[in-house]
Design a protein around this motif. Sequence first.
Motif, PDB file in Angstrom:
ATOM      1  N   VAL A 176       0.860  -1.179   0.000  1.00 20.25           N
ATOM      2  CA  VAL A 176       0.000   0.000   0.000  1.00 20.25           C
ATOM      3  C   VAL A 176       0.896   1.227   0.000  1.00 20.25           C
ATOM      4  CG1 VAL A 176      -1.828   1.232   1.212  1.00 20.25           C
ATOM      5  CG2 VAL A 176      -1.705  -1.272   1.343  1.00 20.25           C
ATOM      6  N   VAL A 177       0.804   2.052  -1.049  1.00 22.42           N
ATOM      7  CA  VAL A 177       1.674   3.235  -1.097  1.00 22.42           C
ATOM      8  C   VAL A 177       0.929   4.533  -0.805  1.00 22.42           C
ATOM      9  CG1 VAL A 177       3.576   2.365  -2.514  1.00 22.42           C
ATOM     10  CG2 VAL A 177       1.514   3.235  -3.614  1.00 22.42           C
ATOM     11  N   SER A 178      -0.386   4.529  -1.041  1.00 23.26           N
ATOM     12  CA  SER A 178      -1.122   5.708  -0.571  1.00 23.26           C
ATOM     13  C   SER A 178      -2.572   5.351  -0.293  1.00 23.26           C
ATOM     14  CB  SER A 178      -1.032   6.858  -1.576  1.00 23.26           C
ATOM     15  OG  SER A 178      -1.996   6.685  -2.588  1.00 23.26           O
ATOM     16  N   VAL A 179      -3.143   6.064   0.645  1.00 24.22           N
ATOM     17  CA  VAL A 179      -4.519   5.799   1.071  1.00 24.22           C
ATOM     18  C   VAL A 179      -5.285   7.103   1.070  1.00 24.22           C
ATOM     19  CG1 VAL A 179      -5.965   5.044   2.979  1.00 24.22           C
ATOM     20  CG2 VAL A 179      -3.785   3.906   2.574  1.00 24.22           C
ATOM     21  N   LYS A 180      -6.452   7.087   0.450  1.00 27.64           N
ATOM     22  CA  LYS A 180      -7.291   8.278   0.484  1.00 27.64           C
ATOM     23  C   LYS A 180      -8.671   7.862   0.968  1.00 27.64           C
ATOM     24  CE  LYS A 180      -8.513  11.731  -2.754  1.00 27.64           C
ATOM     25  NZ  LYS A 180      -8.484  12.000  -4.198  1.00 27.64           N
ATOM     26  N   THR A 181      -9.150   8.521   2.012  1.00 25.88           N
ATOM     27  CA  THR A 181     -10.484   8.183   2.507  1.00 25.88           C
ATOM     28  C   THR A 181     -11.523   8.906   1.659  1.00 25.88           C
ATOM     29  OG1 THR A 181      -9.576   7.958   4.706  1.00 25.88           O
ATOM     30  CG2 THR A 181     -11.955   8.182   4.544  1.00 25.88           C
ATOM     31  N   LEU A 182     -12.431   8.118   1.091  1.00 22.52           N
ATOM     32  CA  LEU A 182     -13.403   8.736   0.171  1.00 22.52           C
ATOM     33  C   LEU A 182     -14.649   9.187   0.891  1.00 22.52           C
ATOM     34  CD1 LEU A 182     -13.097   6.421  -2.944  1.00 22.52           C
ATOM     35  CD2 LEU A 182     -12.019   8.624  -2.513  1.00 22.52           C
ATOM     36  N   ASN A 183     -15.347   8.245   1.518  1.00 23.61           N
ATOM     37  CA  ASN A 183     -16.535   8.684   2.253  1.00 23.61           C
ATOM     38  C   ASN A 183     -16.821   7.801   3.445  1.00 23.61           C
ATOM     39  OD1 ASN A 183     -17.800   6.360   1.386  1.00 23.61           O
ATOM     40  ND2 ASN A 183     -18.712   7.356  -0.390  1.00 23.61           N
ATOM     41  N   ARG A 184     -17.664   8.272   4.307  1.00 20.78           N
ATOM     42  CA  ARG A 184     -17.996   7.565   5.529  1.00 20.78           C
ATOM     43  C   ARG A 184     -19.505   7.607   5.654  1.00 20.78           C
ATOM     44  NH1 ARG A 184     -16.017   6.635  11.118  1.00 20.78           N
ATOM     45  NH2 ARG A 184     -17.606   7.579  12.424  1.00 20.78           N
ATOM     46  N   GLN A 185     -20.066   6.436   5.880  1.00 19.97           N
ATOM     47  CA  GLN A 185     -21.513   6.336   5.836  1.00 19.97           C
ATOM     48  C   GLN A 185     -22.015   5.701   7.121  1.00 19.97           C
ATOM     49  OE1 GLN A 185     -22.539   3.983   2.498  1.00 19.97           O
ATOM     50  NE2 GLN A 185     -24.673   4.616   2.476  1.00 19.97           N
ATOM     51  N   LYS A 186     -23.122   6.221   7.622  1.00 18.23           N
ATOM     52  CA  LYS A 186     -23.670   5.656   8.853  1.00 18.23           C
ATOM     53  C   LYS A 186     -24.643   4.534   8.506  1.00 18.23           C
ATOM     54  CE  LYS A 186     -25.983   7.219  13.046  1.00 18.23           C
ATOM     55  NZ  LYS A 186     -26.496   8.394  13.785  1.00 18.23           N
ATOM     56  N   ASN A 187     -24.538   3.416   9.232  1.00 17.92           N
ATOM     57  CA  ASN A 187     -25.474   2.307   9.030  1.00 17.92           C
ATOM     58  C   ASN A 187     -26.227   2.036  10.315  1.00 17.92           C
ATOM     59  OD1 ASN A 187     -22.856   1.574   7.429  1.00 17.92           O
ATOM     60  ND2 ASN A 187     -24.583   0.623   6.376  1.00 17.92           N
ATOM     61  N   ILE A 188     -27.508   1.767  10.198  1.00 19.48           N
ATOM     62  CA  ILE A 188     -28.235   1.252  11.362  1.00 19.48           C
ATOM     63  C   ILE A 188     -28.891  -0.046  10.922  1.00 19.48           C
ATOM     64  CG2 ILE A 188     -30.060   1.692  13.040  1.00 19.48           C
ATOM     65  CD1 ILE A 188     -29.537   4.670  12.651  1.00 19.48           C
ATOM     66  N   ASP A 189     -28.574  -1.156  11.591  1.00 17.71           N
ATOM     67  CA  ASP A 189     -29.139  -2.432  11.144  1.00 17.71           C
ATOM     68  C   ASP A 189     -30.484  -2.705  11.815  1.00 17.71           C
ATOM     69  OD1 ASP A 189     -28.657  -3.335  13.673  1.00 17.71           O
ATOM     70  OD2 ASP A 189     -27.086  -4.763  13.120  1.00 17.71           O
ATOM     71  N   GLU A 190     -31.073  -3.846  11.523  1.00 21.20           N
ATOM     72  CA  GLU A 190     -32.426  -4.109  12.019  1.00 21.20           C
ATOM     73  C   GLU A 190     -32.477  -4.289  13.531  1.00 21.20           C
ATOM     74  OE1 GLU A 190     -31.292  -8.205  10.150  1.00 21.20           O
ATOM     75  OE2 GLU A 190     -30.567  -6.150  10.039  1.00 21.20           O
ATOM     76  N   HIS A 191     -31.302  -4.433  14.162  1.00 20.72           N
ATOM     77  CA  HIS A 191     -31.283  -4.544  15.628  1.00 20.72           C
ATOM     78  C   HIS A 191     -30.860  -3.220  16.264  1.00 20.72           C
ATOM     79  CE1 HIS A 191     -31.668  -8.757  14.761  1.00 20.72           C
ATOM     80  NE2 HIS A 191     -30.588  -8.701  14.027  1.00 20.72           N
ATOM     81  N   GLU A 192     -30.907  -2.177  15.466  1.00 18.11           N
ATOM     82  CA  GLU A 192     -30.558  -0.828  15.897  1.00 18.11           C
ATOM     83  C   GLU A 192     -29.112  -0.670  16.340  1.00 18.11           C
ATOM     84  OE1 GLU A 192     -33.715   0.214  18.559  1.00 18.11           O
ATOM     85  OE2 GLU A 192     -35.140   0.054  16.915  1.00 18.11           O
ATOM     86  N   ASN A 193     -28.228  -1.491  15.801  1.00 18.19           N
ATOM     87  CA  ASN A 193     -26.803  -1.276  16.034  1.00 18.19           C
ATOM     88  C   ASN A 193     -26.322  -0.195  15.080  1.00 18.19           C
ATOM     89  OD1 ASN A 193     -26.500  -3.462  17.885  1.00 18.19           O
ATOM     90  ND2 ASN A 193     -26.625  -4.842  16.125  1.00 18.19           N
TER      91      ASN A 193
END
Lengths: 257, 364
Positions: free
Chosen positions: B37-54
């Motif tokens: 791995v020579v470079s890392v770029k964070t693209l996006n971050r998304q919130k998830n809520i599953d059916e057990h509300e985690n």
Amino acid sequence: MGVVSALALVLLVLLLLVTGKDTFSIFGGLILNFLMIFMVIILISLGTPPLLTALILGLLILALIIFFSPVTLTTGAVAYLVSVVVILLLVVLILPVQYFGQLQGFGNESNEELGVFSLLIGISFPQIACATILLSALGAIAEASIAMASALRALLIETPSLSKHQLYQDGRQIGRKVMATAFNTLFFGFFGGYLALFIWFVELKYSPALLINDKLFIAEIASIIIAIVAVTLTVPLTTFLMTRWRHKFEIDNRSDS
Amino acid sequence: MPQKKIFYSLLLFILSIGIILGTHFDAFLYQDTVAKVVSVKTLNRQKNIDEHENVDHTTTQKLTLEILNTRQKGQHVQVHNSYTESQAVDQKYHVGQQVLISLSHNQNVVIKGLKRDTFIVALICLTISLILLIVHKKGLMAIISLMVNSLLFILAIQLELIHNGKNILPIFSGLVFIFTLVTLALIFGLNRQLLVAATATIISTFISFGLFLLILNSTHEQGIHYEAMSYAVQQPKIIFLAQILIGALGAIMDEATDITSTLQQLRLENPAFKFKQIFPVGMGMGRQIIGPLISILFLIFMADTIPMAVLYLRNGNSILQTFNWTMYLGLVQSLVSAIGIVLTVPLTSVLAGQLLGGNQNGRR
């Protein structure tokens, strides 16, 4: 009656026959330890930080194992203090091990079985991996520290005039024995626990290259190694502390130094 | 002497560094494509809520990889990696990490996983150094014993494969004998103590196993879900039984060794001692070590269940369900081991009382 209840009953009867009145502390200790592990799981599921939870309840588990075994209070105190130092050292060791090894969670091997679950549970599996490794080494730490402390105590009582140097020498010799036997216990314990996984690897003809990079395989090996390191650290630490505290065993220490 | 010591320490140090560096640059040995791995770029971050509300977050990162082997060596490829905050089956990558990838003709990259060889080799080297540092070269014996056992273990699993997994139980029963004799012979040498400790170990192992089979039968295996076992798809029950046979063997040998060598010592110091004096000493020793030994195995077997149990609970299963499906087998294995550990004490004491003659020249 379920299998667990039947086994527990047989164990209880055998303990009564073999250990007599010590049955209460051995069996009771086992039940309390089980409740502790259960607590760890429930607390982590409720969202407490996994590693910290394992560390705090781990200190309690160590106390249960050491003080429920038939040792004198001073021997127990030495064994406990050593165990606490070792478990703290282990935390310092486990963090980089987890960071470099990325040993968390489940492998590709478990995909089928995981299908029905939501994996987005919002709890850090890297931290759970640390907690698991830490807890699986606890028994070995406690056993090694008890064995070392009891053996050195017996030695000091037998020959109170033992010089510091001689005590270190004897400590090293006892330590070798404690380590060799503890390694065996750990080896078979871990392999007995993960036999299914190893058979799986062989049946699916994992190549050595695949195996040595596989998350689950490396996680198991790392767990064994951490437990081995824990025992190895326990040995000299106990000798050191026993030398420091020898006067607490009502032994003249003027012949020292 | 100290000069020799310095020499060996230095040799060990150089050897370790060599091996660790070797695995760091071993990409050319791999058939799979290895990349860094020579470079890392964070693209996006998304919130998830599953059916057990985690609540969890999924992050996507764009990785640039430099290929380290094969004909494409030196080329750069790009790949998207998404990881969840819990990282149950995925992971976050950092610059500098090496990964195994598969590369299709149209440069489609799939990350197969982290390259962990350098990590594990470094950990093993550090551990061996630590052991040698603390108990000096006599610590080698413990390491050799571990290696011999690992080798036997690998052979046994290979043997099992040749038989297409049909004879798992006979193979592992035979292995109990071999493991016990080899390990104990390394400790005692060939003498009467070996006979005592090995006989006690083997009998306790098989009696506890027999008791377990009896209990399985009489309870109709109530409560056991073999299908809850991970990785044992084909014949989970047989593999579980083999695990039970092997799991407690180390602890039982440990115990039998301790009692045997102490009783031998006792007999040497007091040649007039008869069974009546020797037996209770063995029992007394056993009482002291039973508890901690049971705990070692209990914690190994139970700690292993934590990740799955947490997953069960967070997926809305009840505590009882979680216990039955994730912890039950571990608890069964702990209890059978505990039974073996308890049985070993009277067995070793009886055998030692009968067989260890005062004029016997054992090693200790």
